[in-house]
Write a protein that holds these residues in place. Structure first.
Motif, PDB file in Angstrom:
ATOM      1  N   ILE A 164       1.341 -12.205   2.899  1.00 52.16           N
ATOM      2  CA  ILE A 164       2.211 -12.228   1.709  1.00 52.16           C
ATOM      3  C   ILE A 164       3.335 -11.652   1.998  1.00 52.16           C
ATOM      4  CG2 ILE A 164       2.637 -11.237  -0.603  1.00 52.16           C
ATOM      5  CD1 ILE A 164      -0.446 -11.681  -1.071  1.00 52.16           C
ATOM      6  N   ASP A 165       3.501 -10.445   2.848  1.00 55.14           N
ATOM      7  CA  ASP A 165       4.577  -9.704   3.530  1.00 55.14           C
ATOM      8  C   ASP A 165       5.396 -10.436   4.251  1.00 55.14           C
ATOM      9  OD1 ASP A 165       3.954  -7.280   1.809  1.00 55.14           O
ATOM     10  OD2 ASP A 165       3.068  -6.297   3.528  1.00 55.14           O
ATOM     11  N   GLU A 166       4.856 -11.466   5.224  1.00 56.81           N
ATOM     12  CA  GLU A 166       5.494 -12.019   5.977  1.00 56.81           C
ATOM     13  C   GLU A 166       6.421 -13.212   5.262  1.00 56.81           C
ATOM     14  OE1 GLU A 166       2.722 -13.768   8.439  1.00 56.81           O
ATOM     15  OE2 GLU A 166       2.199 -11.824   9.546  1.00 56.81           O
ATOM     16  N   GLY A 167       5.865 -13.740   4.360  1.00 58.06           N
ATOM     17  CA  GLY A 167       6.402 -14.601   3.308  1.00 58.06           C
ATOM     18  C   GLY A 167       7.626 -14.003   2.388  1.00 58.06           C
ATOM     19  N   ASN A 168       7.609 -12.639   2.243  1.00 58.80           N
ATOM     20  CA  ASN A 168       8.876 -11.989   1.673  1.00 58.80           C
ATOM     21  C   ASN A 168       9.533 -11.060   2.595  1.00 58.80           C
ATOM     22  OD1 ASN A 168       8.538 -12.733  -1.273  1.00 58.80           O
ATOM     23  ND2 ASN A 168       6.300 -12.066  -0.707  1.00 58.80           N
ATOM     24  N   ALA A 169       9.827 -11.460   3.821  1.00 61.42           N
ATOM     25  CA  ALA A 169      10.112 -10.458   4.962  1.00 61.42           C
ATOM     26  C   ALA A 169      11.798 -10.341   4.653  1.00 61.42           C
ATOM     27  CB  ALA A 169       9.990 -10.954   6.158  1.00 61.42           C
ATOM     28  N   ALA A 170      12.256 -11.510   3.924  1.00 59.89           N
ATOM     29  CA  ALA A 170      13.994 -11.372   3.808  1.00 59.89           C
ATOM     30  C   ALA A 170      14.266 -10.413   2.695  1.00 59.89           C
ATOM     31  CB  ALA A 170      14.522 -12.633   3.517  1.00 59.89           C
ATOM     32  N   ARG A 171      13.351 -10.157   2.096  1.00 54.31           N
ATOM     33  CA  ARG A 171      13.642  -8.920   0.905  1.00 54.31           C
ATOM     34  C   ARG A 171      13.388  -7.534   1.442  1.00 54.31           C
ATOM     35  NH1 ARG A 171       9.788 -10.794  -4.458  1.00 54.31           N
ATOM     36  NH2 ARG A 171      10.720 -12.855  -4.687  1.00 54.31           N
ATOM     37  N   PRO A 172      14.292  -6.431   0.960  1.00 49.50           N
ATOM     38  CA  PRO A 172      14.220  -5.516   1.079  1.00 49.50           C
ATOM     39  C   PRO A 172      12.455  -4.777   0.904  1.00 49.50           C
ATOM     40  CG  PRO A 172      16.116  -5.733  -0.294  1.00 49.50           C
ATOM     41  CD  PRO A 172      15.200  -6.965  -0.135  1.00 49.50           C
ATOM     42  N   THR A 173      12.123  -3.707   1.648  1.00 50.10           N
ATOM     43  CA  THR A 173      10.758  -3.157   1.376  1.00 50.10           C
ATOM     44  C   THR A 173      10.553  -2.784   0.079  1.00 50.10           C
ATOM     45  OG1 THR A 173      10.720  -2.659   3.732  1.00 50.10           O
ATOM     46  CG2 THR A 173       9.111  -1.605   2.260  1.00 50.10           C
ATOM     47  N   GLU A 174      11.485  -1.958  -0.735  1.00 51.70           N
ATOM     48  CA  GLU A 174      11.111  -1.794  -1.953  1.00 51.70           C
ATOM     49  C   GLU A 174      11.022  -2.928  -2.859  1.00 51.70           C
ATOM     50  OE1 GLU A 174      13.391   1.294  -5.343  1.00 51.70           O
ATOM     51  OE2 GLU A 174      13.786   1.672  -3.240  1.00 51.70           O
ATOM     52  N   ALA A 175      11.734  -3.810  -2.728  1.00 54.27           N
ATOM     53  CA  ALA A 175      11.543  -5.184  -3.648  1.00 54.27           C
ATOM     54  C   ALA A 175      10.628  -5.869  -3.448  1.00 54.27           C
ATOM     55  CB  ALA A 175      12.835  -6.030  -3.438  1.00 54.27           C
ATOM     56  N   GLN A 176       9.908  -5.954  -2.127  1.00 52.51           N
ATOM     57  CA  GLN A 176       8.615  -6.351  -2.037  1.00 52.51           C
ATOM     58  C   GLN A 176       7.659  -5.636  -2.732  1.00 52.51           C
ATOM     59  OE1 GLN A 176       7.638  -7.106   2.220  1.00 52.51           O
ATOM     60  NE2 GLN A 176       9.681  -7.068   2.880  1.00 52.51           N
ATOM     61  N   THR A 177       7.621  -4.319  -2.586  1.00 50.09           N
ATOM     62  CA  THR A 177       6.535  -3.553  -3.202  1.00 50.09           C
ATOM     63  C   THR A 177       6.721  -3.630  -4.709  1.00 50.09           C
ATOM     64  OG1 THR A 177       6.705  -1.857  -1.535  1.00 50.09           O
ATOM     65  CG2 THR A 177       5.657  -1.178  -3.532  1.00 50.09           C
ATOM     66  N   TRP A 178       7.804  -3.719  -5.270  1.00 53.32           N
ATOM     67  CA  TRP A 178       7.738  -3.775  -6.804  1.00 53.32           C
ATOM     68  C   TRP A 178       7.326  -5.348  -7.093  1.00 53.32           C
ATOM     69  CZ3 TRP A 178       8.503  -0.888 -10.458  1.00 53.32           C
ATOM     70  CH2 TRP A 178       9.256   0.270 -10.544  1.00 53.32           C
TER      71      TRP A 178
END
Length: 116
Positions: free
Chosen positions: A20-34
């Motif tokens: 999931i994280d790899e699929g969202n790697a372009a997003r900032p870490t905080e946005a990924q966590t939210w």
């Protein structure tokens, strides 16, 4: 089929979380966590929708789901929450260990004998 160990289940959850994280790697870490935390709420909403459908609480729609659908949605919530835990903890593969500890503490607070 052999039953996986707690360690293997944690590895599976960590692998899903990394994917999931790899699929969202372009997003900032905080946005990924939210997004990961919000997904838990979305999945919980699907549990409620499935239960409404399984019990026919919407007279216009009638019975649209089964209790098996409710169970599947509950499992989705659990997987989503444990994968988010792995994300927050940096994928340390301890999701099931931490869940087990939490269940034990909860049982102690409820004064339920763990038998251990």
């Amino acid at each position: 089929m052999t039953v996986p160990t707690a360690s293997e289940i944690s590895e599976y959850i960590s692998t899903l979380s990394r994917w999931i994280d790899e699929g969202n790697a372009a997003r900032p870490t905080e946005a990924q966590t939210w997004a990961r935390l919000a997904k838990i709420t979305e999945e919980a909403g699907e549990v409620v929708a499935a239960y409404i459908g399984a019990t026919g609480q919407n007279p216009r729609k009638g019975i649209t789901h089964t209790m098996h659908d409710v169970e599947e949605e509950l499992l989705d919530v659990a997987i989503t929450a444990l994968a988010a835990l792995e994300h927050v903890r940096g994928h340390d593969r301890r999701a099931i260990e931490l869940m087990t500890e939490k269940v034990r503490r909860t049982m102690q607070r409820a004064r339920i004998d763990t038998g251990a």
